[in-house]
Design an enzyme around this catalytic site. Structure first.
Site, short mmCIF file in Angstrom:
data_model
loop_
_atom_site.label_atom_id
_atom_site.label_comp_id
_atom_site.label_asym_id
_atom_site.label_seq_id
_atom_site.Cartn_x
_atom_site.Cartn_y
_atom_site.Cartn_z
N ASN A 188 0.81 -1.22 0.00
CA ASN A 188 0.00 0.00 0.00
C ASN A 188 0.84 1.28 0.00
OD1 ASN A 188 -2.39 1.81 0.89
ND2 ASN A 188 -0.94 1.99 2.59
N TYR A 193 4.34 9.67 -10.83
CA TYR A 193 3.32 8.95 -10.06
C TYR A 193 2.49 8.06 -11.00
CZ TYR A 193 -0.58 8.13 -6.84
OH TYR A 193 -1.53 7.54 -6.04
N LYS A 205 2.45 3.93 -11.10
CA LYS A 205 1.21 3.20 -10.78
C LYS A 205 0.77 2.33 -11.97
CE LYS A 205 0.47 4.56 -6.55
NZ LYS A 205 0.41 3.62 -5.44
N ILE A 208 -9.60 9.51 -2.91
CA ILE A 208 -9.91 9.04 -1.55
C ILE A 208 -9.35 10.06 -0.56
CG2 ILE A 208 -9.64 7.16 0.11
CD1 ILE A 208 -11.14 6.31 -2.48
N THR A 212 -7.56 11.35 2.14
CA THR A 212 -6.51 10.97 3.11
C THR A 212 -5.47 12.09 3.14
OG1 THR A 212 -4.96 9.96 1.55
CG2 THR A 212 -6.75 8.53 2.36
#
Ligand code: NAP
Length: 267
Positions: A87, A158, A162, A193, A195
């Site tokens: 993760n 990024y 990914k 999301i 966070t």
């Protein structure tokens, strides 16, 4: 019966955000947990809050020596692993100097993002497979991103890292199947999301509220997701309920990837 009863699970980047939510949900579903992160204070706090079934270890996913140490400890104390959730990940916006656009990208920054997001997952799969040989039903869950499925001009490292995680997941899934290992491997692709990873992109005060509103307006379901939304997907892939599922990509993004902004509209 709890859905992860008897499973031994390692989660990287578990000190906060999605990793923390996965740890808490896995604990509620009966797993024995090894939580890891580079933020030792926060990681230990999460493990203490969860209780006796959670142990915290320091693990910088980009460092093979850290993986070797973690692997020896897990082998000695638990004898095997049933679940690895790879993760830990960074955008690079805070951690590197950038820039991250294709024309001006800074190569050191590009490498740093790939070291954590891609090398970290590859090492997690490598040591995960080795520790899963004694498991009857093992599962590797790689956290990719919606950014691994589309181009992101301002965050090329990024997005590239990914995308590579998505592909590596399928290689791992097929490799384990070819070897007749009882190990499945799947990727999850979260989008928007809510966070702390967003903090540098959201700004503060009124600007923060306005940016959250703007992001939410771009999500078909109209809101940013909660870390738990991703945790429930990880729970399914970690449990034996998904025993016939390997090499898939599961989007948890409020519908972002379902369509296109260039779609015709009746309005
Ligand atoms: P987060 O809140 O920033 O949490 C990430 C955790 O990983 C932090 O505790 C961080 O520690 C840790 N970490 C950073 N570098 C590490 C390393 N080298 N080794 C081990 N741990 C490390 O992020 P999140 O939103 O929960 O994201 C979790 C994963 O989901 C990431 O892979 C991310 O790319 C992916 N994702 C998130 C979203 C989203 O919208 N939130 C969307 C798509 C994909 P520090 O605090 O010390 O940096």
């Amino acid at each position: 019966m709890p859905r992860l009863e008897g499973k031994i699970a390692l989660i990287t980047g578990a000190a906060r955000g999605i990793g923390q939510a996965i740890a808490e949900l896995f604990s509620a579903e009966g797993a024995q947990l090894i939580l890891s992160d580079i933020n030792d204070e926060l990681g230990q706090e999460v493990a203490d809050k969860i209780g006796a079934n959670a142990k915290y270890i320091h693990l910088d996913v980009s460092q093979e020596s850290d993986w070797q140490r973690a692997s020896m400890l897990i082998e000695k104390e638990y004898g095997r692993l049933d679940v690895v959730v790879n993760n830990a990940g960074i955008t690079g916006f805070l951690e590197t100097q950038g820039p991250h656009d294709p024309e001006n990208l800074d190569l050191d920054s590009w490498h740093k993002v790939h070291e954590i997001n891609l090398d970290g997952v590859a090492l997690g799969c490598k040591y995960g497979i080795q520790l899963m040989k004694n498991s009857n039903h093992a599962s590797i869950v790689n956290i990719s991103s919606r950014s691994g499925l589309v181009g992101i001009p301002a965050a090329t490292a990024y997005a590239s890292s990914k995308a590579a995680v998505r592909n590596h997941t399928k290689s791992v899934a097929l490799y384990c199947a070819e070897k007749s290992y009882a190990i499945r491997c799947n990727s999850i692709h979260p989008g928007a999301i809510f966070t702390p990873i967003w903090d540098t992109m959201l700004g503060e005060g009124e600007q923060r509220e306005a940016t959250i509103k703007a992001i939410s307006a771009g999500v078909p379901l109209g809101v940013m997701g909660d870390p738990e939304d991703v945790a429930y997907a990880a729970l399914y892939l970690a449990s034996n309920e998904s025993k016939y599922v390997t090499g898939i990509e599961l989007n948890i993004d409020g519908g972002i990837l379902a369509g296109s902004t260039a779609a015709p509209s009746s309005k």
